[in-house]
Write an enzyme that holds these catalytic residues in place. Structure first.
Site, PDB file in Angstrom:
ATOM      1  N   CYS A  40       0.824  -1.217   0.000  1.00 59.84           N
ATOM      2  CA  CYS A  40       0.000   0.000   0.000  1.00 59.84           C
ATOM      3  C   CYS A  40       0.853   1.259   0.000  1.00 59.84           C
ATOM      4  O   CYS A  40       0.386   2.326  -0.401  1.00 59.84           O
ATOM      5  CB  CYS A  40      -0.938   0.009   1.193  1.00 59.84           C
ATOM      6  SG  CYS A  40      -0.114  -0.049   2.799  1.00 59.84           S
ATOM      7  N   HIS A  97      19.127  -0.314   0.605  1.00 57.70           N
ATOM      8  CA  HIS A  97      17.718   0.094   0.569  1.00 57.70           C
ATOM      9  C   HIS A  97      16.803  -1.086   0.875  1.00 57.70           C
ATOM     10  O   HIS A  97      15.872  -0.954   1.689  1.00 57.70           O
ATOM     11  CB  HIS A  97      17.375   0.680  -0.801  1.00 57.70           C
ATOM     12  CG  HIS A  97      15.921   1.022  -0.954  1.00 57.70           C
ATOM     13  ND1 HIS A  97      15.343   2.119  -0.349  1.00 57.70           N
ATOM     14  CD2 HIS A  97      14.912   0.386  -1.623  1.00 57.70           C
ATOM     15  CE1 HIS A  97      14.054   2.161  -0.640  1.00 57.70           C
ATOM     16  NE2 HIS A  97      13.770   1.116  -1.395  1.00 57.70           N
TER      17      HIS A  97
END
Length: 410
Positions: free
Chosen positions: A46, A80
Site C-alpha cells: 500500500c 535500501h
C-alpha cells in the site's frame, strides 16, 4: 553484474500516484513472466511499489513523472532493501507487515523463475537481516500499525469511540486488525461487509459483530458513526452520489470515514459532502509521528546491523561474477586429472589400494596448487579495471564457459 531498484513510495509519491502501480499477486506474476529479460522481483504494497533487477529494467513500467521515482544501484540498492525489510523505510517505523510482504514478493518471483543467483542471495539475506533487526533491537516495541493509527485518528477526531458503531468494508487481515482496534477503543457494535458473504460472516462471528450483505450497506450506513474501508478492490466502492443520498437521509449527521486501501476504496469527492470527514492512508502520517520518537534510538542500532550486512554482501557480490568461471576451470582441471588417473591405473595394475589413494591425493594437490595463483589473481581483480581482462584471458586460454555471467560491469 548490474543490480538496481527503481520505485516509488509514501515519501516520494502521493496516494493518487501510488495506487496506479498497486498490483495484485496475479498481476505481479504476469508481469514477471512477460518481462523475463533478466532477474527481477516486484514488491507492491500500500505504501510502495519497487522493481529489483539484475541487468536493465523495463523502462516503461513506471509511467509517471520522474520526480516521484527513486533509483538505487549496487551497494545502495542492497542497503535500501535491507532498510525496507527492517521497516526503517516504512510509514510506521518498526511495523512488522513489510517483512512478510518482502518474503511474499520474493516467493512469487522465485516461483515463476524470475530470480537467479544474485536476487536469491540478496532477498534471502534481506529477510535474514529483517529478522535480526526485529530480534536484536526494540524497534518493534510499542510499534503501531496502519490499522491502529486509523483508529487512533478516529478516536481523536470524534473525542471518543465508546458506544459508537462502525461498518467495516473488507474481511482481510487489515480489516480484522482495524476492527479489533475499534473494539479495544470502546466501539459497541461492528458491522462487516464483503463481496464474499461467507468471509464477512466468518470475520463478524470472530469479532462478535454482524455481517451485512453488500447491497444492504446503504441502509446500514444510515446509523453508523465510523466507516473503515480495506477491500483491495480496483475501483471505488463508496461513491459520491450514493454517499450524498445517504447523508441526506441521515439528516447530515456526521460520519467519519477512513480509507486505508490502496487503490483507494472511497472517491475523494466524498470528503466534500456535508457531514463527512474522510481520511486516507496518507493522512495517518501525523498520527504515526506522535509515536515514532521512542523508536528512533533503536533505529540507530538497526542501521548498524544493516551497514554491516551491506558491506558483507557487497564483498560477496564482488567475487560472484568469477564464481561460475572458477567452477568451470576447476571442473576442466578435474576432468583432465581423472582421465590421466584412469590411463595410469590401467598400466599400474599392481598398485595396492593405499598406493592408489596416495597417487590420487597427490594429483589432486598438484591441480589445486597449479590453480591457486590464477584464482587468487582473478579474485584480486574483482571490482577493478583488470576484472574483464582476467576473465576473458581465463576463458580464452582454457576454452571455458562462464555460464553467461558478465564481468567488468560492476
Amino acid at each position: 553484474m548490474h543490480l538496481t531498484v527503481i520505485g516509488l513510495n509514501h515519501r516520494t509519491a502521493p496516494i493518487d500516484v501510488r495506487e496506479k502501480f498497486s498490483l495484485s499477486k496475479d498481476a505481479i506474476r504476469n508481469f514477471l513472466i512477460e518481462n523475463q529479460s533478466g532477474e527481477a522481483v516486484l514488491l507492491s504494497t500500500c505504501n510502495r511499489t519497487e522493481l529489483y533487477c539484475v541487468g536493465d529494467h523495463p523502462t516503461n513500467f513506471f509511467d509517471c513523472p520522474e520526480e516521484f521515482l527513486y533509483t538505487f544501484d549496487g551497494a545502495d540498492c542492497i542497503k535500501h532493501l535491507f532498510e525496507v525489510a527492517s521497516s526503517l523505510d516504512s510509514l510506521v517505523l518498526g511495523e512488522g507487515q513489510i517483512l512478510s510482504q518482502v518474503k511474499e514478493a520474493y516467493a512469487i518471483a522465485k516461483e515463476v523463475g524470475a530470480t537467479g543467483t544474485v536476487l536469491n542471495t540478496l532477498f534471502n539475506r534481506a529477510i535474514a537481516v529483517g529478522k535480526k533487526v526485529r530480534t536484536d533491537t526494540k524497534i518493534a516495541y510499542n510499534s503501531i500499525s496502519v490499522s491502529y493509527a486509523a483508529v487512533e485518528l478516529a478516536a481523536k477526531k470524534l473525542g471518543s469511540l465508546v458506544g459508537r458503531t462502525a461498518l467495516i468494508y473488507g474481511a482481510g487481515k487489515m480489516a480484522e486488525l482495524t476492527a479489533q482496534h475499534l473494539i479495544s477503543h470502546g466501539v459497541e457494535k461492528i458491522f462487516v461487509t464483503n463481496h464474499h458473504p461467507e468471509r464477512a460472516r466468518a470475520l463478524a462471528s470472530k469479532l462478535g459483530g454482524e455481517a451485512v450483505a453488500w447491497d444492504e450497506t446503504g441502509t446500514r450506513s444510515l446509523n453508523v458513526d465510523v466507516i473503515v474501508t480495506s477491500t483491495g478492490a480496483p475501483h471505488y466502492v463508496i461513491k459520491t452520489q450514493r454517499t450524498r443520498d445517504i447523508m441526506a437521509r441521515r439528516n447530515w449527521k456526521p460520519v467519519f470515514i477512513i480509507d486505508i486501501a490502496v487503490p483507494r476504496d472511497v472517491d475523494p469527492e466524498v470528503g466534500s459532502i456535508d457531514g463527512v470527514t474522510l481520511y486516507n492512508i496518507d493522512d495517518l502520517e501525523a498520527v504515526v509521528d506522535e509515536h515514532v520518537q521512542q523508536r528512533r534510538e533503536e533505529a540507530v542500532l538497526a542501521r548498524k546491523i544493516i551497514d554491516e550486512a551491506t558491506a558483507e554482501l557487497v564483498e560477496r557480490f564482488k567475487y560472484m561474477p568469477f564464481q561460475p568461471l572458477m567452477a568451470s576451470l576447476s571442473e576442466r582441471a578435474e576432468e583432465v586429472r581423472q582421465r590421466e588417473m584412469r590411463r595410469a591405473s590401467s598400466k599400474l595394475t599392481a598398485l595396492t589400494v593405499e598406493e592408489q589413494r596416495v597417487i590420487d591425493n597427490m594429483t589432486r594437490m598438484i591441480v589445486r596448487k597449479l590453480l591457486r595463483l590464477p584464482m587468487m589473481n582473478m579474485n584480486s581483480s574483482a571490482g577493478t579495471p583488470n576484472e574483464k581482462f582476467y576473465a576473458d584471458a581465463m576463458k580464452g586460454l582454457f576454452d571455458l564457459d562462464d555460464g553467461g555471467v558478465q564481468c567488468g560491469q560492476n
